[in-house]
Design an enzyme around this catalytic site. Structure first.
Site, PDB file in Angstrom:
ATOM      1  N   ARG A  23       0.807  -1.221   0.000  1.00 52.87           N
ATOM      2  CA  ARG A  23       0.000   0.000   0.000  1.00 52.87           C
ATOM      3  C   ARG A  23       0.839   1.268   0.000  1.00 52.87           C
ATOM      4  NH1 ARG A  23      -2.938  -1.092   5.471  1.00 52.87           N
ATOM      5  NH2 ARG A  23      -0.737  -1.624   5.896  1.00 52.87           N
ATOM      6  N   GLN A  47       0.807  24.450  20.097  1.00 51.76           N
ATOM      7  CA  GLN A  47       0.361  25.087  18.855  1.00 51.76           C
ATOM      8  C   GLN A  47       1.081  24.411  17.695  1.00 51.76           C
ATOM      9  OE1 GLN A  47       0.349  29.430  18.893  1.00 51.76           O
ATOM     10  NE2 GLN A  47       0.866  29.544  16.734  1.00 51.76           N
ATOM     11  N   ASN A  49       2.026  25.204  13.601  1.00 51.95           N
ATOM     12  CA  ASN A  49       2.039  26.110  12.456  1.00 51.95           C
ATOM     13  C   ASN A  49       2.452  25.331  11.216  1.00 51.95           C
ATOM     14  OD1 ASN A  49       1.456  28.194  14.217  1.00 51.95           O
ATOM     15  ND2 ASN A  49       3.541  28.971  14.280  1.00 51.95           N
ATOM     16  N   ARG A  59      13.263  31.203   4.761  1.00 51.75           N
ATOM     17  CA  ARG A  59      12.551  31.699   5.943  1.00 51.75           C
ATOM     18  C   ARG A  59      13.485  31.601   7.156  1.00 51.75           C
ATOM     19  NH1 ARG A  59       6.694  31.737   5.229  1.00 51.75           N
ATOM     20  NH2 ARG A  59       6.086  30.732   3.274  1.00 51.75           N
ATOM     21  N   LYS A  72      10.684  23.971  19.473  1.00 48.97           N
ATOM     22  CA  LYS A  72      10.024  23.603  18.227  1.00 48.97           C
ATOM     23  C   LYS A  72      10.400  22.181  17.821  1.00 48.97           C
ATOM     24  CE  LYS A  72      10.555  28.337  16.442  1.00 48.97           C
ATOM     25  NZ  LYS A  72      11.117  29.162  15.344  1.00 48.97           N
ATOM     26  N   HIS A 119      16.309  29.384  14.031  1.00 54.41           N
ATOM     27  CA  HIS A 119      15.914  28.396  13.025  1.00 54.41           C
ATOM     28  C   HIS A 119      15.539  29.072  11.720  1.00 54.41           C
ATOM     29  CE1 HIS A 119      12.689  26.051  10.944  1.00 54.41           C
ATOM     30  NE2 HIS A 119      13.636  25.141  11.010  1.00 54.41           N
ATOM     31  N   TYR A 132       5.466  22.924  12.154  1.00 55.34           N
ATOM     32  CA  TYR A 132       6.146  23.303  13.386  1.00 55.34           C
ATOM     33  C   TYR A 132       5.220  22.948  14.555  1.00 55.34           C
ATOM     34  CZ  TYR A 132       7.918  26.842   9.989  1.00 55.34           C
ATOM     35  OH  TYR A 132       8.387  27.506   8.889  1.00 55.34           O
ATOM     36  N   ASP A 169      12.522  39.578   6.844  1.00 60.84           N
ATOM     37  CA  ASP A 169      13.793  38.860   6.871  1.00 60.84           C
ATOM     38  C   ASP A 169      14.882  39.627   6.111  1.00 60.84           C
ATOM     39  OD1 ASP A 169      12.893  36.808   8.472  1.00 60.84           O
ATOM     40  OD2 ASP A 169      12.345  35.512   6.786  1.00 60.84           O
TER      41      ASP A 169
END
Length: 201
Positions: A23, A47, A49, A59, A72, A119, A132, A169
């Protein structure tokens, strides 16, 4: 699941064991008990993200002030990214050191990033989706942004084309500027502070 510490103190890379059959494949993407045993402290996600990025999107470098702090657990659930963590904790034995991990949906590999560590990632494919899991809720005004091309850090992004960055950034200050402003976590505060849910609101 294999969990290994990297050259950056407290940062761990997890590599799952895939179980293939006709499968497709199955693997465990996250195990609280194994992760906590490896890192030596609790990690309870508060949380999640998700970001979706075009190829050559960069990023980071991002972190969160301590307090409130935010650990994280980062994985790539679609596509591929070059993930980089850098130690921003003043007094850390690995301050300024970085670690690179290629995260892909196929590998299921993930990176645990403790409080105070920066990060960022470079998307290697179109439509790359990064997940995250965060130990704390988002608190406006606590994010730290550092120039991902700061010569002091000399991070190996190895981007074959001009990277796509957000205005934030692009305008991010250098490590020296953020350090002078007193925004970086101290090693003792980040490494020894107990992780609770009561201070995350």
């Amino acid at each position: 699941m294999q969990i290994e510490e990297t050259a950056v103190a407290g940062v761990h890379v997890t590599t799952p064991r895939h179980l293939p059959d006709e499968r497709g494949t199955f693997h465990e993407g996250f195990r609280t008990d194994l992760l906590e045993a490896a890192v030596g402290r609790p990690f309870v996600p508060r949380q999640q993200n998700l970001s979706v990025s075009r190829r050559h999107t960069l990023r980071g470098i991002h972190s969160v002030t301590v307090p409130p702090g935010q650990a994280k657990y980062v994985s790539c659930v679609r596509g591929a990214v070059r993930d980089i963590v850098v130690d921003l904790r003043i007094g850390s034995p690995t301050f300024g050191r970085h670690h690179v991990t290629e995260l892909t949906a196929e590998s299921g590999r993930a990176v645990y990033i403790p409080e105070g560590v920066g990060h960022g990632f470079l998307a290697l494919t179109d439509d790359s989706c990064v997940s995250y899991l965060l130990s704390g809720l988002h608190v406006p005004g606590t994010q730290i942004d550092i120039d991902p091309f700061d010569p002091e850090l000399a991070l190996p992004w190895d981007c074959p084309a001009p990277p796509l960055l957000s205005p934030k950034d692009t305008a991010a200050p250098s490590l020296a500027q953020v350090r002078a402003a007193g925004a970086l976590a101290r090693w003792d505060d980040a490494a020894r502070r107990p992780v609770t849910t009561g201070d995350r609101a």
